[in-house]
Enzyme design. Structure first.
Site, PDB file in Angstrom:
ATOM      1  N   TYR A  26     -14.662  -1.923   8.669  1.00 39.53           N
ATOM      2  CA  TYR A  26     -13.254  -1.529   8.816  1.00 39.53           C
ATOM      3  C   TYR A  26     -12.768  -1.805  10.244  1.00 39.53           C
ATOM      4  O   TYR A  26     -11.724  -2.447  10.455  1.00 39.53           O
ATOM      5  CB  TYR A  26     -13.142  -0.043   8.482  1.00 39.53           C
ATOM      6  CG  TYR A  26     -11.784   0.582   8.676  1.00 39.53           C
ATOM      7  CD1 TYR A  26     -10.697   0.174   7.916  1.00 39.53           C
ATOM      8  CD2 TYR A  26     -11.598   1.609   9.604  1.00 39.53           C
ATOM      9  CE1 TYR A  26      -9.445   0.776   8.079  1.00 39.53           C
ATOM     10  CE2 TYR A  26     -10.368   2.212   9.770  1.00 39.53           C
ATOM     11  CZ  TYR A  26      -9.294   1.790   9.009  1.00 39.53           C
ATOM     12  OH  TYR A  26      -8.066   2.387   9.172  1.00 39.53           O
TER      13      TYR A  26
ATOM     14  N   GLY B 270       0.829  -1.217   0.000  1.00 41.91           N
ATOM     15  CA  GLY B 270       0.000   0.000   0.000  1.00 41.91           C
ATOM     16  C   GLY B 270       0.855   1.256   0.000  1.00 41.91           C
ATOM     17  O   GLY B 270       0.466   2.296   0.555  1.00 41.91           O
TER      18      GLY B 270
ATOM     19  N   ASP C 242      -0.581  -7.166  -5.532  1.00 38.23           N
ATOM     20  CA  ASP C 242      -1.891  -7.290  -4.880  1.00 38.23           C
ATOM     21  C   ASP C 242      -1.667  -8.165  -3.646  1.00 38.23           C
ATOM     22  O   ASP C 242      -1.237  -9.326  -3.782  1.00 38.23           O
ATOM     23  CB  ASP C 242      -2.875  -7.952  -5.862  1.00 38.23           C
ATOM     24  CG  ASP C 242      -4.276  -8.095  -5.269  1.00 38.23           C
ATOM     25  OD1 ASP C 242      -4.434  -7.945  -4.037  1.00 38.23           O
ATOM     26  OD2 ASP C 242      -5.203  -8.376  -6.049  1.00 38.23           O
TER      27      ASP C 242
ATOM     28  N   LYS D 299     -10.021  -4.573  11.468  1.00 38.40           N
ATOM     29  CA  LYS D 299      -8.772  -4.158  12.129  1.00 38.40           C
ATOM     30  C   LYS D 299      -8.680  -4.766  13.532  1.00 38.40           C
ATOM     31  O   LYS D 299      -7.588  -5.115  13.984  1.00 38.40           O
ATOM     32  CB  LYS D 299      -8.682  -2.634  12.189  1.00 38.40           C
ATOM     33  CG  LYS D 299      -8.410  -1.977  10.834  1.00 38.40           C
ATOM     34  CD  LYS D 299      -6.960  -2.219  10.375  1.00 38.40           C
ATOM     35  CE  LYS D 299      -6.658  -1.477   9.082  1.00 38.40           C
ATOM     36  NZ  LYS D 299      -5.258  -1.582   8.674  1.00 38.40           N
TER      37      LYS D 299
HETATM   38  P1  NAD Z   1      -4.672   4.788   1.581  1.00 37.59           P
HETATM   39  O1  NAD Z   1      -6.054   4.393   1.216  1.00 37.59           O
HETATM   40  O2  NAD Z   1      -4.221   6.166   1.313  1.00 37.59           O
HETATM   41  O3  NAD Z   1      -3.634   3.789   0.901  1.00 37.59           O
HETATM   42  C1  NAD Z   1      -3.867   2.399   0.863  1.00 37.59           C
HETATM   43  C2  NAD Z   1      -3.143   1.850  -0.340  1.00 37.59           C
HETATM   44  O4  NAD Z   1      -3.403   0.453  -0.376  1.00 37.59           O
HETATM   45  C3  NAD Z   1      -3.621   2.457  -1.669  1.00 37.59           C
HETATM   46  O5  NAD Z   1      -2.534   3.015  -2.365  1.00 37.59           O
HETATM   47  C4  NAD Z   1      -4.224   1.265  -2.412  1.00 37.59           C
HETATM   48  O6  NAD Z   1      -3.956   1.288  -3.806  1.00 37.59           O
HETATM   49  C5  NAD Z   1      -3.530   0.091  -1.742  1.00 37.59           C
HETATM   50  N1  NAD Z   1      -4.272  -1.160  -1.857  1.00 37.59           N
HETATM   51  C6  NAD Z   1      -5.603  -1.342  -1.723  1.00 37.59           C
HETATM   52  N2  NAD Z   1      -5.906  -2.636  -1.936  1.00 37.59           N
HETATM   53  C7  NAD Z   1      -4.738  -3.267  -2.194  1.00 37.59           C
HETATM   54  C8  NAD Z   1      -4.405  -4.618  -2.502  1.00 37.59           C
HETATM   55  N3  NAD Z   1      -5.336  -5.583  -2.607  1.00 37.59           N
HETATM   56  N4  NAD Z   1      -3.093  -4.913  -2.693  1.00 37.59           N
HETATM   57  C9  NAD Z   1      -2.152  -3.952  -2.617  1.00 37.59           C
HETATM   58  N5  NAD Z   1      -2.407  -2.651  -2.358  1.00 37.59           N
HETATM   59  C10 NAD Z   1      -3.707  -2.338  -2.143  1.00 37.59           C
HETATM   60  O7  NAD Z   1      -4.489   4.420   3.136  1.00 37.59           O
HETATM   61  P2  NAD Z   1      -3.520   5.118   4.195  1.00 37.59           P
HETATM   62  O8  NAD Z   1      -4.246   6.269   4.760  1.00 37.59           O
HETATM   63  O9  NAD Z   1      -2.170   5.304   3.632  1.00 37.59           O
HETATM   64  O10 NAD Z   1      -3.517   3.998   5.317  1.00 37.59           O
HETATM   65  C11 NAD Z   1      -2.529   2.995   5.366  1.00 37.59           C
HETATM   66  C12 NAD Z   1      -2.879   2.051   6.500  1.00 37.59           C
HETATM   67  O11 NAD Z   1      -2.976   2.791   7.717  1.00 37.59           O
HETATM   68  C13 NAD Z   1      -4.208   1.352   6.320  1.00 37.59           C
HETATM   69  O12 NAD Z   1      -4.074   0.019   6.756  1.00 37.59           O
HETATM   70  C14 NAD Z   1      -5.158   2.104   7.205  1.00 37.59           C
HETATM   71  O13 NAD Z   1      -6.176   1.302   7.697  1.00 37.59           O
HETATM   72  C15 NAD Z   1      -4.237   2.568   8.314  1.00 37.59           C
HETATM   73  N6  NAD Z   1      -4.730   3.781   8.951  1.00 37.59           N
HETATM   74  C16 NAD Z   1      -4.735   4.983   8.288  1.00 37.59           C
HETATM   75  C17 NAD Z   1      -5.223   6.115   8.917  1.00 37.59           C
HETATM   76  C18 NAD Z   1      -5.260   7.450   8.237  1.00 37.59           C
HETATM   77  O14 NAD Z   1      -5.815   8.415   8.799  1.00 37.59           O
HETATM   78  N7  NAD Z   1      -4.674   7.600   7.046  1.00 37.59           N
HETATM   79  C19 NAD Z   1      -5.695   6.037  10.240  1.00 37.59           C
HETATM   80  C20 NAD Z   1      -5.715   4.791  10.869  1.00 37.59           C
HETATM   81  C21 NAD Z   1      -5.193   3.678  10.228  1.00 37.59           C
HETATM   82  N1  SER Z   2      -8.503   7.800   9.251  1.00 38.09           N
HETATM   83  C1  SER Z   2      -9.084   6.497   9.273  1.00 38.09           C
HETATM   84  C2  SER Z   2     -10.455   6.512   8.725  1.00 38.09           C
HETATM   85  O1  SER Z   2     -11.107   7.526   8.858  1.00 38.09           O
HETATM   86  C3  SER Z   2      -9.100   5.975  10.692  1.00 38.09           C
HETATM   87  O2  SER Z   2      -8.667   4.675  10.663  1.00 38.09           O
HETATM   88  O3  SER Z   2     -10.877   5.526   8.203  1.00 38.09           O
END
Ligand code: NAD
Ligand code: SER
Length: 318
Positions: free
Chosen positions: A142, A10, A52, A146
């Site tokens: 979600y 990702g 993937d 998680k």
């Molecule tokens: P994002 O949606 O910006 O990026 C996720 C990436 O995963 C995307 O680039 C997408 O193309 C890729 N992806 C989706 N399905 C896929 C697959 N089958 N194989 C490979 N790649 C795939 O998410 P983010 O904000 O960068 O978050 C990253 C992680 O952190 C996630 O697990 C999310 O749950 C966690 N998280 C994020 C936040 C936040 O505020 N950004 C908060 C809590 C947790």
């Molecule tokens: N920023 C994330 C969301 O809103 C929290 O995991 O899904």
């Protein structure tokens, strides 16, 4: 662990695009992977492979070929996108993680990072200063995926000795890459709209307080956790991880202090119910005690830094 070979899944997302660059800046060989193909510095600064995470054979091939010894498994569907496609969210978030856990054990990956979230808490969890250990009944797909992911991580640590580390990220705020389908995304979009159009129509109501963090703190905290001595870590599900909390109205006031003619409207949509089920603030004392976590940015300093950087990248005079 500066010379490790690290695989990031990702990697094109909001966190991955900054984490990969931070790890490369430390001298690590980072294999960035995603379903999407990136452009710019992520592609030009090192190895990128299309992957993937549902394809275990491709994952195993990459781990073996590049002799990967650490994985940051970021690929997932976030809260809002997950509610719109629960089947896909469950598959990607659960099967993707199981593939990573199994490949890590089978191929001798030494350390794994799994990003959890405040969405593992639910309406029956304490709302203020939500503790590390409490009732957790998430009501989004979600959050359910998680929470199950956290349990799988702890299980692999206990039963198979895999060195898994994890954080319950709050909403993350950044300007380099767009937020990817979460409920906290308003706190990113608002800055771009404030700079470009001086107004924003928020999809959460004005008093919805949620825990948030600026991306530089999140990246630093993630790397600090991965660098911490294993003996200091008492949590192998996921650490509560916190910086500050605010409502859309609080954030609008901070932006108005910098852009006086900014105005905000409110049109809550389906994401309001998701936000209402989450904590308003988080007790992260285990992270502070075990590995010395301390955020640097406040709501004010984050707001100023976001606006400055968005203006700079858009060629707008400050
Ligand atoms: P994002 O949606 O910006 O990026 C996720 C990436 O995963 C995307 O680039 C997408 O193309 C890729 N992806 C989706 N399905 C896929 C697959 N089958 N194989 C490979 N790649 C795939 O998410 P983010 O904000 O960068 O978050 C990253 C992680 O952190 C996630 O697990 C999310 O749950 C966690 N998280 C994020 C936040 C936040 O505020 N950004 C908060 C809590 C947790
Ligand atoms: N920023 C994330 C969301 O809103 C929290 O995991 O899904």
């Amino acid at each position: 662990m500066d010379s490790d070979t690290i695989l990031v899944t990702g990697a094109c997302g909001q966190i991955g695009s900054e984490l990969v660059m931070a790890l490369r800046a430390r001298g690590n060989n980072v294999i960035a992977t995603d379903l999407k193909v990136p452009s710019g510095e992520l592609l030009e600064s090192g190895e990128f492979q299309r992957l993937d995470v549902l394809n275990k054979n491709s994952l195993a091939t990459l781990v073996s070929k590049f002799k990967v010894n650490q994985i940051y498994h970021l690929a997932a569907l976030l809260s809002a996108t997950g509610e719109q496609n629960p089947e896909l969210a469950w598959r990607v978030n659960m099967k993707g993680l199981r593939n990573i856990l199994d490949c890590s054990v089978e191929l001798g990956v030494k350390r794994l990072f799994f990003p959890s979230t405040i969405a593992v808490f639910g309406p029956t969890s304490p709302k203020q200063n939500t503790p590390q250990h409490c009732v957790m009944e998430p009501n989004t797909i979600y959050g359910i995926s998680k929470q199950a992911g956290e349990r799988w991580c702890d299980y692999y640590y206990q039963k198979k000795g895999l060195d898994v580390r994890s954080l319950r990220y709050p909403g993350l705020i950044s300007y380099k890459t767009k937020a990817g389908g979460g409920t906290t995304d308003y706190a990113v979009e608002i800055f771009f709209e404030a700079v470009k159009h001086k107004q924003y129509n928020c999809f959460l109501s004005e008093n919805t307080v949620l825990p948030m963090m600026y991306m530089p703190d999140a990246i630093r905290g993630t790397i600090e956790l991965m660098d911490a001595s294993a003996g200091n870590l008492s949590i192998r599900s996921a650490y509560n991880f916190s910086a500050f909390s605010f409502s859309p109205q609080d954030l609008a006031k901070c932006i108005i202090a910098e852009i006086p003619d900014f105005s905000m409207q409110y049109s809550p949509d389906f994401r309001q119910a998701i936000a209402d089920s989450w904590p308003a603030s988080i007790d992260d004392s285990f992270a502070r005690k075990d590995w010395g976590w301390k955020p640097e940015y406040t709501l004010d300093t984050m707001t100023k830094d976001m606006l400055t950087n968005i203006m700079l990248t858009n060629g707008i005079a400050i």
